[in-house]
Design a protein around this motif. Structure first.
Motif, PDB file in Angstrom:
ATOM      1  N   SER A   1       0.776  -1.205   0.000  1.00 41.68           N
ATOM      2  CA  SER A   1       0.000   0.000   0.000  1.00 41.68           C
ATOM      3  C   SER A   1       0.810   1.258   0.000  1.00 41.68           C
ATOM      4  CB  SER A   1      -0.893   0.019   1.226  1.00 41.68           C
ATOM      5  OG  SER A   1      -0.339   0.795   2.228  1.00 41.68           O
TER       6      SER A   1
ATOM      7  N   SER B   1      -3.136   6.688   0.530  1.00 45.16           N
ATOM      8  CA  SER B   1      -4.092   7.163  -0.450  1.00 45.16           C
ATOM      9  C   SER B   1      -4.268   8.671  -0.404  1.00 45.16           C
ATOM     10  CB  SER B   1      -5.448   6.486  -0.186  1.00 45.16           C
ATOM     11  OG  SER B   1      -5.315   5.095  -0.248  1.00 45.16           O
TER      12      SER B   1
ATOM     13  N   TYR C   1      -7.110   9.328   6.908  1.00 42.86           N
ATOM     14  CA  TYR C   1      -7.738   8.760   5.718  1.00 42.86           C
ATOM     15  C   TYR C   1      -6.862   7.723   5.014  1.00 42.86           C
ATOM     16  CZ  TYR C   1     -10.160  13.169   6.480  1.00 42.86           C
ATOM     17  OH  TYR C   1     -10.829  14.217   7.051  1.00 42.86           O
TER      18      TYR C   1
ATOM     19  N   ASP D   1      -3.833   0.566  -0.448  1.00 47.40           N
ATOM     20  CA  ASP D   1      -4.357   0.683  -1.803  1.00 47.40           C
ATOM     21  C   ASP D   1      -5.279  -0.476  -2.148  1.00 47.40           C
ATOM     22  OD1 ASP D   1      -3.191   3.074  -2.347  1.00 47.40           O
ATOM     23  OD2 ASP D   1      -1.652   2.322  -3.697  1.00 47.40           O
TER      24      ASP D   1
ATOM     25  N   THR E   1      -7.206  -2.178  -0.080  1.00 52.12           N
ATOM     26  CA  THR E   1      -8.489  -1.925   0.564  1.00 52.12           C
ATOM     27  C   THR E   1      -9.265  -0.859  -0.196  1.00 52.12           C
ATOM     28  OG1 THR E   1      -7.603  -2.494   2.746  1.00 52.12           O
ATOM     29  CG2 THR E   1      -9.626  -1.218   2.696  1.00 52.12           C
ATOM     30  N   ARG E   2      -8.569   0.195  -0.604  1.00 53.85           N
ATOM     31  CA  ARG E   2      -9.251   1.269  -1.326  1.00 53.85           C
ATOM     32  C   ARG E   2      -9.804   0.769  -2.663  1.00 53.85           C
ATOM     33  NH1 ARG E   2      -7.343   7.531  -2.174  1.00 53.85           N
ATOM     34  NH2 ARG E   2      -8.961   8.110  -3.664  1.00 53.85           N
ATOM     35  N   GLU E   3      -9.031  -0.068  -3.326  1.00 55.26           N
ATOM     36  CA  GLU E   3      -9.513  -0.626  -4.585  1.00 55.26           C
ATOM     37  C   GLU E   3     -10.745  -1.491  -4.361  1.00 55.26           C
ATOM     38  OE1 GLU E   3      -7.928  -3.498  -8.242  1.00 55.26           O
ATOM     39  OE2 GLU E   3      -6.535  -2.788  -6.700  1.00 55.26           O
TER      40      GLU E   3
ATOM     41  N   GLU F   1     -14.125   4.013  -5.430  1.00 52.53           N
ATOM     42  CA  GLU F   1     -14.001   5.426  -5.101  1.00 52.53           C
ATOM     43  C   GLU F   1     -15.241   5.977  -4.392  1.00 52.53           C
ATOM     44  OE1 GLU F   1     -11.168   7.340  -5.236  1.00 52.53           O
ATOM     45  OE2 GLU F   1     -10.487   5.284  -5.488  1.00 52.53           O
TER      46      GLU F   1
ATOM     47  N   TYR G   1     -15.031   4.823  -0.879  1.00 46.86           N
ATOM     48  CA  TYR G   1     -13.903   5.477  -0.206  1.00 46.86           C
ATOM     49  C   TYR G   1     -14.286   6.903   0.193  1.00 46.86           C
ATOM     50  CZ  TYR G   1      -9.492   7.679   0.859  1.00 46.86           C
ATOM     51  OH  TYR G   1      -8.508   8.389   1.493  1.00 46.86           O
TER      52      TYR G   1
ATOM     53  N   TYR H   1     -16.273   6.584   3.122  1.00 42.84           N
ATOM     54  CA  TYR H   1     -15.401   6.242   4.244  1.00 42.84           C
ATOM     55  C   TYR H   1     -14.782   7.514   4.839  1.00 42.84           C
ATOM     56  CZ  TYR H   1     -11.274   4.634   6.778  1.00 42.84           C
ATOM     57  OH  TYR H   1     -10.313   4.435   7.742  1.00 42.84           O
ATOM     58  N   CYS H   2     -14.298   8.403   3.983  1.00 37.93           N
ATOM     59  CA  CYS H   2     -13.720   9.664   4.466  1.00 37.93           C
ATOM     60  C   CYS H   2     -14.765  10.473   5.225  1.00 37.93           C
ATOM     61  CB  CYS H   2     -13.169  10.473   3.297  1.00 37.93           C
ATOM     62  SG  CYS H   2     -11.710   9.752   2.517  1.00 37.93           S
TER      63      CYS H   2
END
Length: 369
Positions: free
Chosen positions: A62, A65, A88, A92, A94-96, A100, A103, A106-107
């Protein structure tokens, strides 16, 4: 030592992966993980200290991000400081898996907790919230001290038609204090990184901090306590280094020996200049100021597990090249972070550039010629 997750961590991440619609590359399930302190948030059951190299009794992939435009960070940071903590940052992979749109949500969830908001809306169903909540508890360590969870509350949140009532362990002022102290601690560590430092020099400085500062000791609590007290066991050293590396933009994952071996240890794998290497800040702690376990190849990592490793060192023989050294047959297991029971294929660490120069070398690895 290896630990089995009894409740929240495994459940949350299993839900995360099961509900994402795609799988991590070459992942396989297991009920076991490596040493990391039990959180007030989840429930890890410690089984004692790992083996230390000196007395043999103790001792994603990762990139960060970053923050999407429009997400409020409210940083209290020195504008001259190159890297600072961001709540945040997630792996990567997990984000993938999230995508988006999730994500961004999530933010928004992170912001809601940090602002001590009473509720947050916008979830399609409870499973979506639960997935993002699991990532928050697993990858954002301050969450372990502020957000209510199944270790602190019977009902840590209430979901109703896309809106979630958030619950906390403390009042707003106390939560702000806890998060602020954590951020200040991480930023203080990251402040040693200079503008001109490359990946190797950055990793040297962060590895040096963890290996020379953290005291090998089991403590009750979460990774938050580990970091604030600079005390922990092997999985904690590894997770600590991973957090710092990710904050500084260096790819890193959590690694351990296979579940059937008797080594029972955890460390970090990080990517420097396009090559992956093993880093063991726990064992390095027995040699303050040294670089014995910095940027090892797969072969070197296996050699350190040999019963003849320290005999070679005592006899003045280079254990990295000794053809008579018996190399144990041990497999490596990788995860994005210790709070996970899904295993990734560990990237091959094939470069011997540091192994070839390490024995008898003077100075830091970035100075070796």
């Amino acid at each position: 030592m290896k630990k089995c997750f009894v409740a929240l961590a495994c459940v949350l991440l299993a839900v995360l992966l099961a509900s994402c619609g795609s799988e991590l590359p070459s992942a396989s399930s297991s009920e076991e993980t490596q040493d990391v302190q039990s959180a007030e948030n989840p429930s890890v059951s410690p089984e004692g200290p790992s083996v230390s190299p000196e007395d043999s009794s103790v001792g994603e992939e990762s990139l960060p991000s970053g923050t999407d435009p429009g997400v409020s960070t409210d940083p209290a940071e020195d504008p001259a400081q190159r890297f600072t903590f961001s709540p945040y940052i997630i792996s990567d992979v997990t984000r993938e898996e999230l995508g988006e749109a999730d994500y961004a949500l999530y933010c928004k969830l992170v912001d809601a907790y940090l602002a001590h908001e009473e509720r947050i809306a916008g979830f399609s169903d409870e499973a979506q919230f639960f997935r993002l909540w699991g990532v928050f508890l697993a990858e954002c360590y301050p969450s372990q001290k502020i957000a209510a969870n199944y270790g602190t509350h019977e009902e840590p949140y209430v979901y109703t038609d896309g809106t979630v009532e958030l619950r906390y362990q403390h009042d707003r002022d106390e939560c702000d204090r806890l998060v602020g102290e954590f951020e200040e601690k991480i930023n203080s560590i990251l402040s040693v990184i200079d503008e001109g430092d490359d990946e190797v020099r950055i990793t040297e400085k962060l590895y040096r901090y963890v290996s020379d500062t953290v005291v090998y000791d089991f403590i009750e609590g979460s990774m938050y306590e580990v970091i604030m007290q600079d005390r922990g066991i092997c999985g904690d050293y590894a997770a600590y280094l991973i957090l710092l590396l990710r904050c500084a933009g260096v790819e890193s994952i959590f690694c351990s020996d296979d579940l059937d071996s008797d080594i029972d240890h955890a460390w970090t794998i990080a990517k420097l200049n396009g090559e992956y290497y093993h880093f063991d800040p726990t064992w390095q702690a027995n040699e303050p100021g040294g670089w014995t376990y910095f940027a090892m190849s797969d072969d070197a990592r296996l050699r350190t597990f040999s019963s003849g490793w320290f005999a070679d060192l005592s006899a003045g023989i280079d254990p990295y090249t000794d053809p008579n050294l018996e190399i144990p047959d041990v497999s490596f297991i990788g995860t994005l972070h210790p709070f996970e029971n899904v295993h990734l294929d560990v990237p091959a660490c094939t470069s011997h550039i540091y192994d070839e120069k390490r024995f008898g070398a003077v100075g830091a690895p970035s100075d070796w010629n």
